[in-house]
Design a protein around this motif. Structure first.
Motif, short mmCIF file in Angstrom:
data_model
loop_
_atom_site.label_atom_id
_atom_site.label_comp_id
_atom_site.label_asym_id
_atom_site.label_seq_id
_atom_site.Cartn_x
_atom_site.Cartn_y
_atom_site.Cartn_z
N LEU A 1 5.99 -6.02 -6.48
CA LEU A 1 6.36 -5.93 -5.07
C LEU A 1 7.83 -6.25 -4.84
CD1 LEU A 1 3.25 -7.72 -3.54
CD2 LEU A 1 3.83 -5.29 -3.35
N GLY A 2 8.55 -6.60 -5.91
CA GLY A 2 9.96 -6.96 -5.79
C GLY A 2 10.16 -8.35 -5.24
N GLN A 3 9.15 -9.21 -5.38
CA GLN A 3 9.21 -10.59 -4.88
C GLN A 3 8.79 -11.55 -5.99
OE1 GLN A 3 7.05 -11.00 -1.19
NE2 GLN A 3 7.57 -8.95 -0.58
N PRO A 4 9.56 -11.62 -7.09
CA PRO A 4 9.12 -12.41 -8.25
C PRO A 4 8.90 -13.90 -7.97
CG PRO A 4 11.40 -11.71 -8.50
CD PRO A 4 10.86 -11.02 -7.29
N GLY B 1 1.73 -0.35 -4.37
CA GLY B 1 2.77 -0.96 -3.53
C GLY B 1 2.49 -0.87 -2.04
N GLY B 2 2.19 0.32 -1.54
CA GLY B 2 1.95 0.49 -0.12
C GLY B 2 0.71 -0.25 0.36
N VAL B 3 -0.33 -0.18 -0.42
CA VAL B 3 -1.58 -0.86 -0.05
C VAL B 3 -1.37 -2.37 -0.05
CG1 VAL B 3 -3.95 -1.32 -0.77
CG2 VAL B 3 -3.04 1.00 -0.89
N LEU B 4 -0.73 -2.88 -1.09
CA LEU B 4 -0.51 -4.33 -1.17
C LEU B 4 0.39 -4.84 -0.06
CD1 LEU B 4 -0.12 -4.93 -4.99
CD2 LEU B 4 -1.99 -5.65 -3.52
N LEU C 1 -1.68 -4.95 3.03
CA LEU C 1 -2.69 -6.02 2.96
C LEU C 1 -2.07 -7.39 3.16
CD1 LEU C 1 -5.54 -7.08 2.38
CD2 LEU C 1 -4.98 -6.96 -0.07
N LEU C 2 -0.97 -7.65 2.49
CA LEU C 2 -0.30 -8.95 2.63
C LEU C 2 0.16 -9.17 4.07
CD1 LEU C 2 1.79 -9.17 -0.67
CD2 LEU C 2 -0.52 -9.98 -0.23
N ALA C 3 0.68 -8.14 4.70
CA ALA C 3 1.11 -8.26 6.10
C ALA C 3 -0.09 -8.54 7.00
CB ALA C 3 1.83 -6.99 6.54
N TRP C 4 -1.20 -7.87 6.76
CA TRP C 4 -2.41 -8.05 7.56
C TRP C 4 -2.93 -9.48 7.42
CZ3 TRP C 4 -7.58 -9.19 6.80
CH2 TRP C 4 -8.45 -8.85 7.82
N LEU C 5 -2.98 -9.99 6.20
CA LEU C 5 -3.46 -11.36 5.98
C LEU C 5 -2.53 -12.38 6.63
CD1 LEU C 5 -4.46 -10.96 2.23
CD2 LEU C 5 -6.04 -11.34 4.15
N ARG C 6 -1.24 -12.20 6.47
CA ARG C 6 -0.27 -13.14 7.06
C ARG C 6 -0.31 -13.10 8.58
NH1 ARG C 6 3.95 -11.45 2.55
NH2 ARG C 6 3.38 -12.99 0.98
N ARG D 1 1.32 -1.79 -10.82
CA ARG D 1 1.81 -0.42 -10.80
C ARG D 1 2.25 -0.10 -9.38
NH1 ARG D 1 -2.73 2.69 -14.39
NH2 ARG D 1 -2.39 1.47 -16.27
N PRO D 2 3.49 -0.38 -9.05
CA PRO D 2 3.94 -0.21 -7.67
C PRO D 2 3.74 1.20 -7.12
CG PRO D 2 5.80 -0.73 -9.12
CD PRO D 2 4.55 -0.82 -9.94
N GLU D 3 3.81 2.20 -7.98
CA GLU D 3 3.63 3.57 -7.50
C GLU D 3 2.21 3.82 -7.01
OE1 GLU D 3 2.62 3.50 -11.83
OE2 GLU D 3 4.29 2.74 -10.67
N GLU D 4 1.25 3.02 -7.48
CA GLU D 4 -0.14 3.20 -7.07
C GLU D 4 -0.59 2.17 -6.04
OE1 GLU D 4 -2.59 3.15 -10.55
OE2 GLU D 4 -1.43 4.71 -11.53
#
Length: 64
Positions: A46-49, A19-22, A25-30, A14-17
């Motif tokens: 996330l628009g990255q299938p 998207g921002g958190v994910l 989080l992904l940027a922080w982990l990377r 649910r990107p509206e709920e």
């Protein structure tokens, strides 16, 4: 115990709920040189299938 190098992230798609958190989080982990794997549904939200793996394959390739 070996070091954690690959982290899995699975969410309700649910990107509206989430998207921002994910995205954060992904940027922080990377930024910490961790490999991040997400399930296909999360990747699509996330628009990255091409980033995702099937939920069946998901646990086999993770440290955490």
């Amino acid at each position: 115990m070996s070091a954690i190098r690959t982290v899995g992230v699975m969410s309700k798609p649910r990107p509206e709920e989430t998207g921002g958190v994910l995205t954060g989080l992904l940027a922080w982990l990377r930024a910490r040189d961790l490999t991040v794997i997400v399930d296909r549904e999360t990747a699509e939200s996330l628009g990255q299938p091409g980033l995702g793996v099937s939920r069946e394959e998901f646990p086999a390739s993770l440290d955490l």
